[in-house]
Design an enzyme around this catalytic site. Structure first.
Site, PDB file in Angstrom:
ATOM      1  N   ASN A  72      36.433  44.014  39.477  1.00 27.89           N
ATOM      2  CA  ASN A  72      36.338  45.058  38.454  1.00 27.89           C
ATOM      3  C   ASN A  72      36.769  44.526  37.093  1.00 27.89           C
ATOM      4  O   ASN A  72      37.923  44.707  36.701  1.00 27.89           O
ATOM      5  CB  ASN A  72      37.229  46.249  38.831  1.00 27.89           C
ATOM      6  CG  ASN A  72      36.887  46.820  40.186  1.00 27.89           C
ATOM      7  OD1 ASN A  72      35.712  46.930  40.521  1.00 27.89           O
ATOM      8  ND2 ASN A  72      37.893  47.148  40.963  1.00 27.89           N
ATOM      9  N   HIS A  73      35.879  43.876  36.388  1.00 30.27           N
ATOM     10  CA  HIS A  73      36.210  43.455  35.025  1.00 30.27           C
ATOM     11  C   HIS A  73      36.740  44.681  34.279  1.00 30.27           C
ATOM     12  O   HIS A  73      36.128  45.755  34.342  1.00 30.27           O
ATOM     13  CB  HIS A  73      34.964  42.920  34.311  1.00 30.27           C
ATOM     14  CG  HIS A  73      34.507  41.608  34.841  1.00 30.27           C
ATOM     15  ND1 HIS A  73      33.842  40.679  34.070  1.00 30.27           N
ATOM     16  CD2 HIS A  73      34.637  41.044  36.060  1.00 30.27           C
ATOM     17  CE1 HIS A  73      33.564  39.615  34.802  1.00 30.27           C
ATOM     18  NE2 HIS A  73      34.031  39.818  36.018  1.00 30.27           N
ATOM     19  N   THR A  74      37.859  44.504  33.600  1.00 28.87           N
ATOM     20  CA  THR A  74      38.518  45.690  33.033  1.00 28.87           C
ATOM     21  C   THR A  74      37.625  46.402  32.012  1.00 28.87           C
ATOM     22  O   THR A  74      36.951  45.776  31.193  1.00 28.87           O
ATOM     23  CB  THR A  74      39.875  45.337  32.400  1.00 28.87           C
ATOM     24  OG1 THR A  74      40.479  46.562  31.938  1.00 28.87           O
ATOM     25  CG2 THR A  74      39.726  44.370  31.221  1.00 28.87           C
TER      26      THR A  74
END
Ligand SMILES: CC(C)(COP(=O)(O)OP(=O)(O)OC[C@H]1O[C@@H](n2cnc3c(N)ncnc32)[C@H](O)[C@@H]1OP(=O)(O)O)[C@@H](O)C(=O)NCCC(=O)NCCS
Length: 212
Positions: free
Chosen positions: A83-85
């Site tokens: 989950n790339h921020t």
């Protein structure tokens, strides 16, 4: 009676089906007795590498799978590092490349959003190539349809499917579900389960309630 729960391969001559707990080496993954995984594409013993993805030790995310689950070929568990921020103005994972950008190595986990552990109950059937995302809990007796992408919790004894997965229907009337959740046959001794397989298979809840 001999039940081969201690073997990796419970079925004679079948190397595609394993009792999953025997191939788990990562302390952040636990799998209950009799939970099976079948893989006709890759070696099922490589489950941790091929099916538990973005599961970096630095996050300490947990994958908990109960007893008597059936996990179909290619089902995948996607953990937090996937989950790339989204709190950044860019999805580019600058913290991962801390050397390049002069950032602190200790902040590397800021590259992704943390949604939590994945918890799978008992007697859960996960269909072919289903994907379970970080932070999801799937209740006892649930079914996840083939190629579902599960983004939210699934209640016990509920069939969920689609992208994103939605409840399709409940498997039994409420009173049967309550009884099954109270009985928790999966925690019985192997002998007691064996004595009651007929009742489990035929749906005889009254016999299960009276079983000793
Ligand atoms: C989820 C599943 C168990 C549902 O079975 P079922 O209860 O017989 O469901 P039905 O065929 O009656 O379908 C009920 C509804 O769910 C939908 N549906 C069924 N499977 C679905 C899936 N995987 N994803 C999305 N929707 C699905 C149907 O289109 C139908 O929709 P409708 O009510 O709008 O017409 C089954 O379709 C499935 O995906 N099984 C997994 C098979 C598998 O992966 N096996 C691997 C070997 S172990």
């Amino acid at each position: 009676m001999t039940i081969p729960v201690k073997q990796i391969y419970p079925r004679t001559g079948d190397k595609e089906t394993i009792y999953l707990k025997h191939v788990i080496t990562n302390p952040n993954i636990t799998v209950g007795d009799f939970t099976m995984y079948n893989d006709f594409v890759n070696d099922p013993a490589l489950f941790e590498k091929n099916n538990v993805l973005y599961h970096y030790p630095i996050n300490h995310d947990k994958l908990r799978i109960g007893k008597f689950c059936s996990i179909a070929c290619g089902a995948k568990f996607l953990f937090n590092s996937a989950n790339h921020t989204l709190s950044s103005l860019s999805t580019y994972p600058f913290p991962l490349f801390f050397e390049e950008w002069g950032l602190e190595k200790k902040d590397v986990t800021k590259a992704w959003d943390h949604k939590g552990d994945i918890i799978i109950g008992n007697d859960v059937w996960i269909g072919y190539e289903a994907v379970i995302l970080a932070g999801v809990t799937i209740g006892d007796g649930a079914i996840i349809g083939t190629r579902a992408v599960v983004t939210k919790d699934v209640p016990p004894y509920t069939i969920a499917g689609g992208v994103p997965a939605k409840p399709i229907k409940r498997r039994f009337p409420e009173e049967i579900i309550s009884a099954l959740l109270e009985i928790q046959w999966w925690n019985w001794s192997e002998e007691r389960i064996a004595r009651n397989i007929g009742a489990i298979q035929s749906g005889n809840i009254e016999q299960l309630k009276q079983s000793m």
